[in-house]
Design a protein around this motif. Structure first.
Motif, mmCIF file in Angstrom:
data_model
loop_
_atom_site.group_PDB
_atom_site.id
_atom_site.type_symbol
_atom_site.label_atom_id
_atom_site.label_comp_id
_atom_site.label_asym_id
_atom_site.label_seq_id
_atom_site.Cartn_x
_atom_site.Cartn_y
_atom_site.Cartn_z
ATOM 1 N N SER A 162 0.602 -1.152 -0.136
ATOM 2 C CA SER A 162 0.177 0.057 -0.003
ATOM 3 C C SER A 162 0.928 1.208 0.012
ATOM 4 C CB SER A 162 -0.857 0.076 1.268
ATOM 5 O OG SER A 162 -1.798 -0.978 1.145
ATOM 6 N N ASP A 202 -5.264 11.165 -6.878
ATOM 7 C CA ASP A 202 -5.827 10.990 -7.841
ATOM 8 C C ASP A 202 -5.001 11.893 -8.878
ATOM 9 O OD1 ASP A 202 -8.991 11.441 -9.455
ATOM 10 O OD2 ASP A 202 -7.446 9.800 -9.982
ATOM 11 N N ASP A 224 -5.725 6.722 -14.925
ATOM 12 C CA ASP A 224 -5.427 5.434 -14.431
ATOM 13 C C ASP A 224 -4.751 4.276 -15.317
ATOM 14 O OD1 ASP A 224 -8.141 5.350 -11.860
ATOM 15 O OD2 ASP A 224 -6.191 6.632 -12.063
ATOM 16 N N SER A 233 -2.985 -0.607 -8.616
ATOM 17 C CA SER A 233 -4.531 0.232 -8.622
ATOM 18 C C SER A 233 -4.521 1.241 -7.561
ATOM 19 C CB SER A 233 -5.541 -1.131 -8.358
ATOM 20 O OG SER A 233 -5.203 -1.461 -6.865
ATOM 21 N N ARG A 234 -5.654 1.798 -7.730
ATOM 22 C CA ARG A 234 -5.830 3.070 -6.932
ATOM 23 C C ARG A 234 -7.106 3.103 -6.299
ATOM 24 N NH1 ARG A 234 -3.083 8.249 -8.304
ATOM 25 N NH2 ARG A 234 -3.121 7.415 -10.398
ATOM 26 N N ASP A 235 -7.442 3.466 -5.095
ATOM 27 C CA ASP A 235 -8.554 3.747 -4.352
ATOM 28 C C ASP A 235 -8.651 5.281 -3.844
ATOM 29 O OD1 ASP A 235 -10.656 3.910 -2.449
ATOM 30 O OD2 ASP A 235 -10.267 1.646 -1.676
ATOM 31 N N ASN A 236 -9.269 5.970 -4.565
ATOM 32 C CA ASN A 236 -9.508 7.334 -4.606
ATOM 33 C C ASN A 236 -9.990 7.773 -3.102
ATOM 34 O OD1 ASN A 236 -8.014 8.079 -7.007
ATOM 35 N ND2 ASN A 236 -9.827 7.932 -8.045
ATOM 36 N N ALA A 237 -11.122 6.882 -2.586
ATOM 37 C CA ALA A 237 -11.847 7.130 -1.391
ATOM 38 C C ALA A 237 -11.099 7.144 -0.495
ATOM 39 C CB ALA A 237 -12.941 6.271 -1.281
ATOM 40 N N LYS A 238 -9.837 6.038 -0.512
ATOM 41 C CA LYS A 238 -8.973 6.010 0.730
ATOM 42 C C LYS A 238 -7.820 6.735 0.434
ATOM 43 C CE LYS A 238 -10.687 1.189 2.092
ATOM 44 N NZ LYS A 238 -10.254 -0.204 2.340
ATOM 45 N N THR A 283 -5.271 6.154 -1.465
ATOM 46 C CA THR A 283 -4.141 4.963 -1.418
ATOM 47 C C THR A 283 -4.014 4.285 -2.690
ATOM 48 O OG1 THR A 283 -4.671 4.610 1.025
ATOM 49 C CG2 THR A 283 -3.545 2.620 -0.029
ATOM 50 N N GLU A 284 -2.713 3.856 -2.953
ATOM 51 C CA GLU A 284 -2.533 3.008 -4.199
ATOM 52 C C GLU A 284 -2.163 1.882 -3.723
ATOM 53 O OE1 GLU A 284 0.765 2.465 -5.549
ATOM 54 O OE2 GLU A 284 0.059 1.686 -7.377
ATOM 55 N N TYR A 285 -2.195 0.743 -4.492
ATOM 56 C CA TYR A 285 -1.942 -0.497 -4.190
ATOM 57 C C TYR A 285 -0.907 -1.257 -5.112
ATOM 58 C CZ TYR A 285 -5.559 0.310 -0.870
ATOM 59 O OH TYR A 285 -6.519 0.610 -0.178
#
Length: 123
Positions: free
Chosen positions: A19, A28, A54, A69-74, A76-78
């Motif tokens: 993470s 983002d 993306d 991948s990316r989780d914009n809500a968190k 955080t990028e994985y």
């Protein structure tokens, strides 16, 4: 500030998810890259994801095994790493560059770096 985490010891063939959490800015709007450095070797580019669209890119050595991948809500990028091999052993770093479309593969082109997380693949 970037905070990388998720490293550890895993057997060959196993999986880990790294993470990269951002604080103070919105991921983002940034291209994110992962790099790794094995003992006695130079830092090498692993993967990156572009800002906004993306789009993703991978080094040949990890293509088909790693997924970024990316989780914009968190914010955080994985980096999902599957089918790990002993040669994947390294300290992994995440890095960020604003408005990177496409994302960059050279370390000097990144502005912000996380502290690194150690991945050890060994039986």
């Amino acid at each position: 500030q970037l905070q990388a985490s998720g490293g550890g010891l895993v057997q060959p063939g196993g999986s880990l998810r790294l993470s990269c959490a951002a604080s103070g800015f919105t991921l983002d709007y940034y291209g994110i890259g992962w790099f790794r450095q094995a003992p006695g070797k130079e830092r090498e580019w692993v993967s990156c994801i572009s800002s906004s669209d993306d789009s993703t890119y991978y080094a040949d050595s990890v293509k088909g095994r790693f997924t970024i991948s990316r989780d914009n809500a968190k914010n955080t990028e994985y980096l999902q790493m599957n089918s790990l091999k002993p040669e994947d052993t390294a300290v992994y770093y995440c890095a960020a560059r604003p408005w990177a479309i496409p994302c960059r593969t050279l370390a000097p082109e990144y502005d912000y770096w996380g502290q690194g997380t150690l991945v050890t693949v060994s039986s």
